[in-house]
Design a protein around this motif. Structure first.
Motif: not given
Ligand code: NZQ
Ligand code: ZN
Length: 396
Positions: A17-34, A177-184
């Protein structure tokens, strides 16, 4: 032990479930268009694509997609990604996939800030790519093996002869890096086991160097090797074994994180990778499989060509395979035999012939493997020695 600097600038978000951090963490690095990049479509079948889109939408992040990145990724995908990123005014790269997608994205991250063709990004005499800036990059790993999720390197296939070349710079370490073992869970058996063979080889290539009493590095390395041996076969028995998938995923990341098991040791040349890449170039062979095919022959060659290093191979046998044999030569050979058994257990092909290699190609492969200089650190490998190893690996 030599002096060293240790730095891993990638933050790992590990677990379910670590994917939940994705959006906000991209924003902290200044991302707006991915620029969202992925491979041949596995992420659309296993639900990962939908989970990523949900998170990007929730964070109001715009996106442009680059799809179809192939295993052993080609420079053309890198060029396409650079063009898409620039034309659409992207400011962040998100790689979702295995090592191939991650590597293509690292080269894109370097290329978008580089004033020249992407083919000039390959490492030069300094061992680094000639860059001064790179776009911010994050990864969502869907297959464990390469360690690309925590390192600064990328391997890109280029030209008509499919040469594998390296892009490498500390600026290319993913921001996170988001490392969710279930994704494998959905990775096919063949690629799961090839990934395990790749991890093991990364550990061994850092272990079999001149013995300089780097004890912390070597004891930790042995521990991670044991985990790979134990848990790869658990995945074979049950692909949805969460803990086994988790341990293999973390082993992948740890194996190459900051080249930590090499710290304080002489610079290596990763001879098995040097030879293996030529097999991938000629036959488009899966990376981890090439390494499993070559390692036993390389070990036996090194033990016989450089017997002064026998104690390292004996220590490997005793500490990794728990072999109780006092004679170093016998212990070392038993260690190689156990490794061969492991490769058989994880269903790697037994020899180059079974893997589809043509005997008449061996000399060409050997020549290409040493095009940029000799390989090896314990025993120096020129064309003749590489050919001997290939011949031994041909029949297994
Ligand atoms: O392309 P898709 O459809 O996603 O399918 C992939 C691909 O067919 C599939 N896959 C990945 N995750 C999946 C999945 N299928 C189902 N479910 C999932 N969750 O697996 C296949 C192989 O993927 P690939 O990315 O090619 O594998 P790998 O991670 O082994 O990457 C290999 C590349 O990495 C380079 C190799 O040379 C090779 O080009 N390496 C990169 C390194 C680095 N950056 O540090 C070091 C390594 O030594 C290596 O050289
Ligand atoms: Zn590898």
């Amino acid at each position: 032990m030599d002096n060293f600097i240790y730095s891993i600038p990638t933050t790992a978000y590990f677990g379910k479930g670590q994917i939940k951090v994705l959006g906000e963490t991209i924003k902290t690095y200044g991302g707006s268009k991915v620029l969202l990049a992925y491979g041949g479509g596995s992420i659309k079948k296993n639900g990962i694509y939908d989970a990523v889109i949900e998170q990007l939408d929730k964070a109001d992040l715009a996106r442009v997609e680059l799809s179809g990145i192939q295993p052993n990724p080609r420079i053309e995908s890198v060029e396409e990604g650079i063009d898409l990123f620039r034309r659409n005014g992207c400011d962040f790269i998100l790689a979702v996939g295995g090592g191939s997608t991650l590597d293509a994205c690292k080269a894109i991250a370097a290329g978008v800030e580089f004033d020249g063709p992407a083919t000039d990004l390959f490492v030069n005499e300094s061992g680094l790519s000639p860059i001064y800036d790179a776009a911010p990059l994050a990864t969502i790993l869907t297959m464990a093996g390469t360690g690309s999720e925590m390192d600064m390197g990328a391997v890109i296939t280029v030209g008509e002869d499919h040469k594998k070349k390296v892009v490498m710079h500390p600026l290319l370490n993913p921001r996170f890096s988001i490392l969710d073992p279930e994704y494998t869970f959905s990775v096919p058996e063949y690629h799961s086991m090839a990934g395990a063979a790749d991890i093991l080889c990364h550990l061994m290539e850092q272990y079999f160097t001149n013995d300089v009493a780097a004890k912390v590095q070597d004891r930790m390395n042995e521990g991670v090797m044991k985990v790979v041996l134990e848990d790869a076969v658990k995945i074979l028995a049950n692909p949805q074994d969460y803990d086994a998938r988790a341990n293999i995923m973390w082993a992948s990341s740890m194996a190459l994180a900051g080249f930590q098991f090499l710290l304080g040791k002489p610079s290596p040349t990763f001879p098995l990778h040097g030879m293996g890449h030529e097999l991938s170039s000629m036959y488009d062979m899966t990376h981890g499989v090439t390494l499993a095919l070559l390692t036993p022959a390389w070990m036996r060659h090194t033990i016989s060509a450089a017997p002064e290093h026998l104690p390292i191979f004996a220590r490997f046998a005793r500490n990794v395979f728990d072999i109780r044999e006092e004679d170093d030569a016998k212990a070392a050979e038993q260690g190689v035999a156990r490794l061969v058994e492991f490769y058989a257990a994880i269903k790697m092909p037994a020899n180059l012939r079974d893997a589809g290699v043509r005997e008449e190609d061996l000399a060409v492969i050997a020549g290409k493997a040493v095009e940029n200089g000799k390989l090896g650190i314990l025993a120096s490998l020129g064309k003749d020695e590489v050919l001997q190893i290939l011949r031994a690996a041909f029949t297994g």
